[in-house]
Each structure stands twice: as structure tokens, then as C-alpha cells.
Design a protein around this motif. Structure first.
Motif, PDB file in Angstrom:
ATOM      1  N   VAL A 284      24.708  42.707  47.807  1.00 58.32           N
ATOM      2  CA  VAL A 284      25.999  42.742  48.499  1.00 58.32           C
ATOM      3  C   VAL A 284      26.957  41.707  47.902  1.00 58.32           C
ATOM      4  O   VAL A 284      28.161  41.960  47.756  1.00 58.32           O
ATOM      5  CB  VAL A 284      25.812  42.504  50.013  1.00 58.32           C
ATOM      6  N   LEU A 285      26.436  40.536  47.536  1.00 61.09           N
ATOM      7  CA  LEU A 285      27.281  39.522  46.905  1.00 61.09           C
ATOM      8  C   LEU A 285      27.823  40.018  45.564  1.00 61.09           C
ATOM      9  O   LEU A 285      28.991  39.801  45.237  1.00 61.09           O
ATOM     10  CB  LEU A 285      26.496  38.225  46.704  1.00 61.09           C
ATOM     11  N   ALA A 286      26.968  40.688  44.796  1.00 56.77           N
ATOM     12  CA  ALA A 286      27.419  41.265  43.524  1.00 56.77           C
ATOM     13  C   ALA A 286      28.490  42.325  43.776  1.00 56.77           C
ATOM     14  O   ALA A 286      29.500  42.393  43.064  1.00 56.77           O
ATOM     15  CB  ALA A 286      26.232  41.870  42.775  1.00 56.77           C
ATOM     16  N   PHE A 287      28.271  43.136  44.789  1.00 61.88           N
ATOM     17  CA  PHE A 287      29.240  44.160  45.177  1.00 61.88           C
ATOM     18  C   PHE A 287      30.571  43.525  45.576  1.00 61.88           C
ATOM     19  O   PHE A 287      31.644  43.961  45.141  1.00 61.88           O
ATOM     20  CB  PHE A 287      28.686  44.991  46.330  1.00 61.88           C
ATOM     21  N   ASP A 288      30.500  42.477  46.412  1.00 59.56           N
ATOM     22  CA  ASP A 288      31.719  41.805  46.891  1.00 59.56           C
ATOM     23  C   ASP A 288      32.519  41.210  45.737  1.00 59.56           C
ATOM     24  O   ASP A 288      33.755  41.242  45.737  1.00 59.56           O
ATOM     25  CB  ASP A 288      31.371  40.714  47.896  1.00 59.56           C
ATOM     26  N   TYR A 289      31.805  40.651  44.765  1.00 60.69           N
ATOM     27  CA  TYR A 289      32.506  40.099  43.602  1.00 60.69           C
ATOM     28  C   TYR A 289      33.281  41.208  42.892  1.00 60.69           C
ATOM     29  O   TYR A 289      34.483  41.062  42.622  1.00 60.69           O
ATOM     30  CB  TYR A 289      31.516  39.460  42.622  1.00 60.69           C
ATOM     31  N   ALA A 378      40.870  37.139  44.588  1.00 55.17           N
ATOM     32  CA  ALA A 378      40.221  36.405  43.502  1.00 55.17           C
ATOM     33  C   ALA A 378      39.357  35.278  44.068  1.00 55.17           C
ATOM     34  O   ALA A 378      38.242  35.031  43.590  1.00 55.17           O
ATOM     35  CB  ALA A 378      41.267  35.853  42.536  1.00 55.17           C
ATOM     36  N   ASN A 379      39.859  34.602  45.099  1.00 51.71           N
ATOM     37  CA  ASN A 379      39.098  33.528  45.742  1.00 51.71           C
ATOM     38  C   ASN A 379      37.849  34.072  46.436  1.00 51.71           C
ATOM     39  O   ASN A 379      36.791  33.427  46.428  1.00 51.71           O
ATOM     40  CB  ASN A 379      39.969  32.785  46.751  1.00 51.71           C
ATOM     41  N   ALA A 402      31.682  31.711  33.993  1.00 51.96           N
ATOM     42  CA  ALA A 402      32.496  32.695  33.278  1.00 51.96           C
ATOM     43  C   ALA A 402      33.022  33.763  34.230  1.00 51.96           C
ATOM     44  O   ALA A 402      34.173  34.208  34.109  1.00 51.96           O
ATOM     45  CB  ALA A 402      31.679  33.345  32.166  1.00 51.96           C
ATOM     46  N   LEU A 403      32.202  34.173  35.194  1.00 56.02           N
ATOM     47  CA  LEU A 403      32.649  35.158  36.179  1.00 56.02           C
ATOM     48  C   LEU A 403      33.768  34.593  37.055  1.00 56.02           C
ATOM     49  O   LEU A 403      34.727  35.298  37.398  1.00 56.02           O
ATOM     50  CB  LEU A 403      31.468  35.606  37.051  1.00 56.02           C
ATOM     51  N   VAL A 404      33.649  33.314  37.404  1.00 54.11           N
ATOM     52  CA  VAL A 404      34.722  32.659  38.163  1.00 54.11           C
ATOM     53  C   VAL A 404      35.975  32.537  37.303  1.00 54.11           C
ATOM     54  O   VAL A 404      37.098  32.757  37.765  1.00 54.11           O
ATOM     55  CB  VAL A 404      34.263  31.276  38.672  1.00 54.11           C
ATOM     56  N   GLU A 405      35.786  32.201  36.033  1.00 51.38           N
ATOM     57  CA  GLU A 405      36.917  32.089  35.111  1.00 51.38           C
ATOM     58  C   GLU A 405      37.657  33.423  35.002  1.00 51.38           C
ATOM     59  O   GLU A 405      38.896  33.452  34.906  1.00 51.38           O
ATOM     60  CB  GLU A 405      36.411  31.653  33.730  1.00 51.38           C
ATOM     61  N   LEU A 406      36.920  34.520  35.036  1.00 50.68           N
ATOM     62  CA  LEU A 406      37.558  35.838  34.981  1.00 50.68           C
ATOM     63  C   LEU A 406      38.492  36.062  36.164  1.00 50.68           C
ATOM     64  O   LEU A 406      39.534  36.714  36.016  1.00 50.68           O
ATOM     65  CB  LEU A 406      36.495  36.942  34.944  1.00 50.68           C
ATOM     66  N   THR A 407      38.134  35.543  37.324  1.00 58.28           N
ATOM     67  CA  THR A 407      39.019  35.710  38.489  1.00 58.28           C
ATOM     68  C   THR A 407      40.344  35.004  38.254  1.00 58.28           C
ATOM     69  O   THR A 407      41.396  35.490  38.670  1.00 58.28           O
ATOM     70  CB  THR A 407      38.368  35.164  39.777  1.00 58.28           C
ATOM     71  N   HIS A 408      40.300  33.840  37.574  1.00 59.88           N
ATOM     72  CA  HIS A 408      41.543  33.123  37.269  1.00 59.88           C
ATOM     73  C   HIS A 408      42.359  33.887  36.232  1.00 59.88           C
ATOM     74  O   HIS A 408      43.585  33.974  36.331  1.00 59.88           O
ATOM     75  CB  HIS A 408      41.230  31.715  36.754  1.00 59.88           C
ATOM     76  N   ARG A 409      41.688  34.438  35.239  1.00 57.18           N
ATOM     77  CA  ARG A 409      42.394  35.167  34.182  1.00 57.18           C
ATOM     78  C   ARG A 409      43.048  36.440  34.716  1.00 57.18           C
ATOM     79  O   ARG A 409      44.121  36.830  34.270  1.00 57.18           O
ATOM     80  CB  ARG A 409      41.433  35.500  33.046  1.00 57.18           C
ATOM     81  N   VAL A 410      42.371  37.065  35.656  1.00 55.86           N
ATOM     82  CA  VAL A 410      42.909  38.305  36.232  1.00 55.86           C
ATOM     83  C   VAL A 410      44.252  38.057  36.916  1.00 55.86           C
ATOM     84  O   VAL A 410      45.196  38.838  36.760  1.00 55.86           O
ATOM     85  CB  VAL A 410      41.896  38.925  37.225  1.00 55.86           C
ATOM     86  N   ILE A 411      44.362  36.963  37.667  1.00 55.53           N
ATOM     87  CA  ILE A 411      45.596  36.731  38.442  1.00 55.53           C
ATOM     88  C   ILE A 411      46.664  36.011  37.641  1.00 55.53           C
ATOM     89  O   ILE A 411      47.798  35.890  38.111  1.00 55.53           O
ATOM     90  CB  ILE A 411      45.298  35.950  39.746  1.00 55.53           C
TER      91      ILE A 411
END
Length: 415
Positions: A284-289, A378-379, A402-411
């Protein structure tokens, strides 16, 4: 600079203090107790030396920790999986080869070197596979790897390949429905080869994705990705057949956006976790991400449709509103200027209506509020990664950063 100033200040303070001690006693007293002062000076120097050493050591540790933190913040998600992504891309090209030359040319149109894009979705999935590479509790349901063909990583790579084929197939179909003439900075397939061949090429990619999916021999994963295809069709239908109230509903817009954009990445992330035998909680956490990353991505895409240019977006600016598609910036602007609803109901076939709508949008906080909503999702995506089971493995930690970094790059992206 701060470090050197600190040392200078230490030196000045110690020198002044020693000078005051010497001047505060008569010279004869100093001569009479030379041996005492010699001992005191030696002791004092040792104390000062020890203090300075400890101070420097503490500063050095802080600098090291700050350097480590900076290094952690500068993880490049795409570089981490570049080699693996190259192998995956080559396999994709071989998977879309068809017996009929014309169909082969159409199917591989967006898989050719130079127009394949950044492979955003496969990158997310490969990083997620490593981020979930943790010891699974014995109580968790185990996957019988021996009964499946290939090792775990190969099967997770297969999910990334399937996801990319489904994604490209949806682009081909969308371009036909939208009568688009460009995609990724080049002529769209329907524009170059015609609508019929573009539709058939999309169908062919979906069929190849289904064959690859069946090879995984995992019923739950097959069900997940079959649902994704259903969601893509549902979302597109919702966009084409909206009533007046639905077009002006933020809830309806977000549901459609999930179906059209976020379902693919969220269910694919969940499939990565399921193949590894993780618990329902981790899945579920993977899904939520994936869900929140996908929503944030589309919200920024909607902003860029108003603020970007055709050169950076690879498509004509204002393409959504010109096709009568109402997105978050206009919906938020409508909350501030209810009279905008009349224009939405009237449609945007008339360029004058487009200009009036843009004027209202410019006076509103529509763009800003859409960015804020994207940042919120993103948060939430970052929070999902932070909630994963702890791991001391450096590769796992690097992939999670890197996955967290992607959230920053997306926005913060501009294209």
C-alpha cells in the motif's frame, strides 16, 4: 569563511587573555616564581591546545556531516539506474518488433533512439525495486520464486517494460482522440502515418504487454495491470462525456486524473512490491507513492499547459483548453470568478472565449493553488517512502532518497 573567522576569534581572545595575565603582576613577582609560571604556562598551553583541538574536531565533524547531507540531497535518480535502463530500453525495442514492416515501424515509433523520452516510469519502478530490497519478515507471505521463470529483479524489470508499453500505447490512442500533430517534439504517429495505423500500433503494444504480463504467472499482478488498462479507458471516456456540473467539479477532475495518469504508476509500484513478497502494508505504501507522484505530475503538467511553450512541452501551449478540457487552474480560477462558469459552459471553440478565460486565470490564484496541490501530493509521496521498513543497506537508502528527489523534480520541472 565562518571557519576561518572562528579560528581568528579564538586566537585573538587567547592572546588578549594571556597579555592581561602577564600585565596584571609585577615583573619581580614573575621572576621570583619562574618555575611556577613555567609549569602554569605549560599546563595552560596544554589546556588551550586541548580546547582548540576538541573545537576543531567538533567543527570538522560538523563539516563532514554537512558534506554528507549535501551529498545525500544530490542523488540523481536517473543516473542510479542508467545502465539498467539502457538494457531495458534495448529489450523494449526488440519486444515491439512485428512481422508486418509498416506495423513494426509504427509500433517502435516512440521507442527509437532520441525520441524515447526520459523513461520516467521505468526509472521510478527500478528505484522502487531497490528501495524495497529489504529483509521480509517470516510472517509475511512468501513468493515461490523457484516456480517462476527468472529471478526477482528480472521480473521486476518486466513490470517496468510492461508499464512503458502501456503508457506509450495510451499516448498513441490519446493523440488520435485529440487530433494531435506533435508529441515529444516530433510529429505524432497519427499525423505521420494516419489514425488507423496509430490505433493499431497502440493495440499491438497492449497485446505485447499482455504477453509479457502473462509470463510473470502472478494472478494478483495480472489483475492489477489489467485494471490499469480499464482505468485508462474509463478516464478517457470521463473526459469525453462530461456533463456541465462534472466539468466544473474538482472531485470529478481528480478522479479522472487518477484514472488517466496516476493509476498506471501506482499499480505498477504495488506490483513491484507484490512480486517481492512484501506485506499488504508495504504494498500500500508503494501504491501511495505512485498515486501521489502521478497526481503531482499531472497537476504540474496542467500548469505547464498554460505557462509553458510548445518548444519545451513538445506540444502546443493551451492545448487542453482549446480542446475544451477544463483542468485544475481553471477550476480554481472559477472559484474566485464564478462568471467564468458561463464561458466553460459555452465552450472554447471561439478564440475570444479562450482569451477571456486566460484573463480571469491571470487575475486569480489558479496557477498558484494548483502548484500548492501538486506540492501536497508530492509531500504525501515522500511520506510514503519515509514510512517504509527501516534498512541499513546503502543502496536501499540511496534509492529511497532518489524516489524522494523525484517528487521535488516533478513539482519544479519546466517541461
Amino acid at each position: 569563511m565562518i571557519f576561518s573567522r572562528g579560528l581568528s576569534q579564538i586566537s585573538r581572545n587567547r592572546f588578549s587573555r594571556c597579555r592581561w595575565l602577564i600585565s596584571s603582576r609585577p615583573i619581580q613577582q614573575l621572576h621570583q616564581s619562574n618555575h611556577i609560571h613555567d609549569s602554569q604556562k605549560v599546563l595552560g598551553c596544554r589546556v588551550i591546545h586541548s580546547w582548540v583541538s576538541n573545537t576543531l574536531r567538533g567543527i570538522g565533524q560538523q563539516i563532514h556531516q554537512q558534506s554528507t547531507a549535501v551529498a545525500e540531497e544530490q542523488v540523481d535518480p536517473f543516473s542510479l539506474v542508467a545502465d539498467e535502463l539502457s538494457l531495458l530500453t534495448n529489450r523494449l525495442r526488440s519486444m515491439v518488433v512485428a512481422e508486418v514492416p509498416k506495423l513494426a515501424s509504427a509500433a517502435e515509433y516512440f521507442f527509437k533512439m532520441g525520441v524515447e523520452g526520459k523513461r520516467f516510469r521505468p526509472t521510478v519502478l527500478l528505484l522502487m525495486a531497490t528501495a524495497l530490497n529489504v529483509q521480509i519478515p517470516k510472517s509475511a507471505p512468501q513468493v515461490d520464486v523457484d516456480s517462476l521463470s527468472g529471478d526477482l529483479r528480472t521480473r521486476q524489470q518486466c513490470i517496468a517494460e510492461i508499464t512503458e508499453m502501456i503508457h506509450v500505447a495510451s499516448l498513441l490512442h490519446d493523440d488520435v482522440l485529440d487530433d494531435a500533430d506533435t508529441r515529444r517534439g516530433i510529429g505524432s504517429l497519427n499525423f505521420v502515418m494516419g489514425n488507423k495505423l496509430a490505433v493499431l500500433a497502440g493495440d499491438f503494444l497492449l497485446s505485447r504487454a499482455c504477453v509479457a504480463l502473462a509470463s510473470l504467472k502472478n494472478t494478483e499482478v495480472v489483475s492489477l495491470l489489467a485494471t490499469v488498462v480499464e482505468h485508462l479507458v474509463t478516464g478517457e471516456t470521463m473526459q469525453m462525456t462530461t456533463s456541465s456540473d462534472e466539468r466544473c467539479s474538482m472531485e470529478y477532475y481528480m478522479q479522472k486524473t487518477y484514472y488517466k495518469t496516476a493509476s498506471l504508476i501506482s499499480n505498477s509500484c504495488k506490483a513491484i512490491a507484490l512480486l517481492a513478497g512484501h506485506t499488504a502494508e508495504v504494498s500500500v505504501l508503494a501504491f501511495d507513492y505512485g498515486k501521489n507522484l502521478g497526481l503531482a505530475f499531472q497537476l504540474i503538467d496542467d500548469v505547464l499547459d498554460f505557462t509553458g511553450t510548445s518548444a519545451t512541452l513538445g506540444k502546443g501551449s493551451l492545448s487542453d483548453i482549446r480542446h475544451g478540457i477544463v483542468t485544475a487552474p481553471i477550476l480554481y480560477a472559477m472559484e474566485e470568478f464564478p462568471q467564468l462558469r458561463t464561458l466553460v459552459d459555452r465552450g472554447f471553440d471561439d478564440p475570444v472565449n479562450v482569451e477571456i478565460a486566460l484573463d480571469y486565470l491571470g487575475k486569480s490564484r489558479g496557477i498558484q493553488r494548483t502548484r500548492e496541490l501538486a506540492r501536497k501530493h508530492a509531500n504525501l509521496a515522500s511520506a510514503a517512502i519515509d514510512s517504509l521498513p527501516e534498512s541499513d543497506d546503502e543502496e536501499v537508502q540511496r534509492s529511497r532518497r532518489a524516489l524522494v528527489e523525484l517528487t521535488h523534480r516533478v513539482i519544479t520541472r519546466t517541461k
